[in-house]
Write a protein that holds these residues in place. Structure first.
Motif, PDB file in Angstrom:
ATOM      1  N   HIS A  39       0.800  -1.217   0.000  1.00  0.00           N
ATOM      2  CA  HIS A  39       0.000   0.000   0.000  1.00  0.00           C
ATOM      3  C   HIS A  39       0.839   1.275   0.000  1.00  0.00           C
ATOM      4  O   HIS A  39       0.435   2.288  -0.566  1.00  0.00           O
ATOM      5  N   ARG A  42       1.910   1.794  -3.646  1.00  0.00           N
ATOM      6  CA  ARG A  42       0.794   2.202  -4.511  1.00  0.00           C
ATOM      7  C   ARG A  42       0.349   3.629  -4.177  1.00  0.00           C
ATOM      8  O   ARG A  42      -0.012   4.404  -5.076  1.00  0.00           O
ATOM      9  N   ARG A  43       0.353   3.993  -2.902  1.00  0.00           N
ATOM     10  CA  ARG A  43      -0.006   5.361  -2.527  1.00  0.00           C
ATOM     11  C   ARG A  43       0.920   6.370  -3.203  1.00  0.00           C
ATOM     12  O   ARG A  43       0.471   7.378  -3.758  1.00  0.00           O
ATOM     13  N   ILE A  46       0.145   6.541  -6.953  1.00  0.00           N
ATOM     14  CA  ILE A  46      -1.105   7.250  -7.231  1.00  0.00           C
ATOM     15  C   ILE A  46      -0.917   8.754  -7.063  1.00  0.00           C
ATOM     16  O   ILE A  46      -1.369   9.556  -7.893  1.00  0.00           O
ATOM     17  N   HIS A 152      -2.274  -1.058  10.285  1.00  0.00           N
ATOM     18  CA  HIS A 152      -1.973  -0.285   9.082  1.00  0.00           C
ATOM     19  C   HIS A 152      -0.469  -0.079   8.891  1.00  0.00           C
ATOM     20  O   HIS A 152       0.055  -0.247   7.794  1.00  0.00           O
ATOM     21  N   GLU A 279      -2.183 -10.769  -4.349  1.00  0.00           N
ATOM     22  CA  GLU A 279      -2.440  -9.548  -3.577  1.00  0.00           C
ATOM     23  C   GLU A 279      -2.973  -9.933  -2.200  1.00  0.00           C
ATOM     24  O   GLU A 279      -3.660 -10.932  -2.043  1.00  0.00           O
ATOM     25  N   ASN A 299      -8.734  -1.839  -0.356  1.00  0.00           N
ATOM     26  CA  ASN A 299      -7.459  -1.440  -0.940  1.00  0.00           C
ATOM     27  C   ASN A 299      -7.320   0.075  -0.915  1.00  0.00           C
ATOM     28  O   ASN A 299      -6.267   0.613  -0.566  1.00  0.00           O
ATOM     29  N   GLU A 300      -8.403   0.744  -1.263  1.00  0.00           N
ATOM     30  CA  GLU A 300      -8.392   2.203  -1.252  1.00  0.00           C
ATOM     31  C   GLU A 300      -8.137   2.734   0.155  1.00  0.00           C
ATOM     32  O   GLU A 300      -7.377   3.705   0.340  1.00  0.00           O
ATOM     33  N   HIS A 302      -6.570   1.207   2.703  1.00  0.00           N
ATOM     34  CA  HIS A 302      -5.196   0.978   3.146  1.00  0.00           C
ATOM     35  C   HIS A 302      -4.215   1.875   2.388  1.00  0.00           C
ATOM     36  O   HIS A 302      -3.183   2.260   2.940  1.00  0.00           O
ATOM     37  N   ASP A 303      -4.525   2.200   1.148  1.00  0.00           N
ATOM     38  CA  ASP A 303      -3.656   3.111   0.407  1.00  0.00           C
ATOM     39  C   ASP A 303      -3.720   4.516   0.995  1.00  0.00           C
ATOM     40  O   ASP A 303      -2.702   5.205   1.083  1.00  0.00           O
ATOM     41  N   TYR A 323      -6.780   0.345  -9.491  1.00  0.00           N
ATOM     42  CA  TYR A 323      -7.658  -0.536  -8.727  1.00  0.00           C
ATOM     43  C   TYR A 323      -8.402  -1.579  -9.564  1.00  0.00           C
ATOM     44  O   TYR A 323      -8.695  -2.672  -9.071  1.00  0.00           O
TER      45      TYR A 323
END
Length: 369
Positions: A39, A42-43, A46, A152, A279, A299-300, A302-303, A323
């Motif tokens: 995460h 990916r954060r 993004i 987290h 995943e 997922n959103e 945790h990101d 996503y």
């Protein structure tokens, strides 16, 4: 037994895949990895492509008013059932259909509060979490926040992420009857497991939570009786048992797709390539999100843990290319049934990190964001 050679960062790793007839000690094992949790990466990706996502970060003032409606509903049912025996059909059906749904909503409201997403000031979120705790029946909110923050920040860490089943749970409850018991009593595992895995400091918020909760319990028993108190307790138990919304407990992080047949690991529980693992977080985009503060957008969440529930669908829309390719869960009810009846699904199907160093970074370590 076969081996797979993987090359990464100019280093060669060999991963041993147990054969189907391997000993139970080799087959009954978590999915170990030395990769950082996905995460954080990916954060950053993004935000690099969609910097406008930052505008979504912040609290949602609307939430507290909706929570108050749920609390009022629970208080009314608690009073209305004060003369109804807990083992009557009217009592049980009300506790299941209304009480468990409402208390699951309250559990997840406390989840939102643990990320400071109802008020600007952290203290206000902590105190409101204590206030909304009362239909649960036991002091819960003060302990949930620090444990959930560890979940987290150290996702998959064998000592710090108390969302992970322990080895004892894996050995005892990975057969069909064990999984039936586990899913029936999930809420007890989530309540009791943390104290056996890692300890947190007892603070004044914990004291306030305990005093307030038992004070409310005393008043309910004194003026409305034990039947009313039983309604709160039964609602909490059913909320974490065979209830449609309880499917999110399993759906969020258990690896339950076809890839979980591949139990690739090394002999010492380290160095599993990310490419060899599915995943480890799953989102659900179904209708039950409407009564669970969009927790299915996992997922959103945790990101971006500091984006409130109302903005998670917008995050998904903006960063759709990140996503859409991820594996998803289509039904929380289906997840519970599939988890129990499919023999490849069990409590071992979780990704764990040993906390060892990888290229100078602590596995599951903190991110500045």
């Amino acid at each position: 037994m076969s081996s797979i050679t993987h090359r990464k960062n100019n280093e060669t790793y060999t991963f041993v895949t147990p054969a189907a007839d391997s000993t139970i000690e080799k087959l009954n094992e978590f999915y170990w990895t030395n990769e950082l949790e996905p995460h954080v990466l990916r954060r950053k990706a993004i935000l690099a492509k969609h910097p406008e996502v930052k505008k979504l970060i912040g609290h949602e003032p609307l939430t507290k008013y909706l929570v108050l409606l749920v609390l009022a509903t629970q208080l009314y049912c608690c009073y209305a059932l004060r003369n109804t025996h807990p083992f009557s059909w009217r009592f049980i059906l009300t506790a299941y259909a209304i009480g468990a749904t409402a208390n699951q909503n309250i559990f997840l409201a406390i989840h939102e509060l643990s990320h400071n997403l109802l008020f600007r000031k952290p203290l206000h979120n902590k105190l409101f979490a204590v206030f909304v705790n009362f239909p649960i029946g036991i002091p819960y909110s003060a302990s949930f926040q620090p444990y959930h923050q560890l979940h987290h920040k150290f996702l998959g860490d064998e000592y710090l992420d108390t969302d992970l089943p322990t080895r004892v749970e894996g050995f005892l409850f990975s057969n069909v009857l064990g999984k039936v018991f586990f899913t029936t009593c999930q809420i007890l595992f989530y309540a009791l497991r943390p104290m056996f895995v890692t300890q947190i400091k007892f603070t004044y918020i914990h004291l306030v939570n305990v005093v307030y909760q038992f004070g409310v319990d005393y008043l309910i028993v004194k003026y409305w009786g034990w039947y009313s108190m039983s309604y709160f307790i039964m609602s909490s138990f059913l909320a974490g048992s065979w209830h449609p919304c309880a499917g999110h407990f399993i759906a969020e992080h258990y690896v339950l797709n076809e890839n979980n047949r591949q139990k690739s690991k090394t002999e010492n529980n380290v160095n599993i390539s990310k490419e060899l693992l599915p995943e480890e977080t799953y989102s659900y985009y179904g209708s039950l999100n409407h009564i669970t503060w969009n927790v299915g957008y996992h997922n959103e969440h945790h990101d971006f843990p500091y984006i409130a529930w109302t903005k998670l669908p917008e995050l998904n829309r903006i960063a759709k290319e990140f996503y859409d390719p991820l594996p998803k869960v289509n039904s929380w009810v289906g997840v519970i049934v599939w988890f129990i009846l499919n023999d490849v699904n069990d409590l071992w199907n979780r990704v764990k990190r040993s906390g060892k160093q990888t290229n100078g970074s602590k596995v599951g370590g903190l991110d500045s964001n």
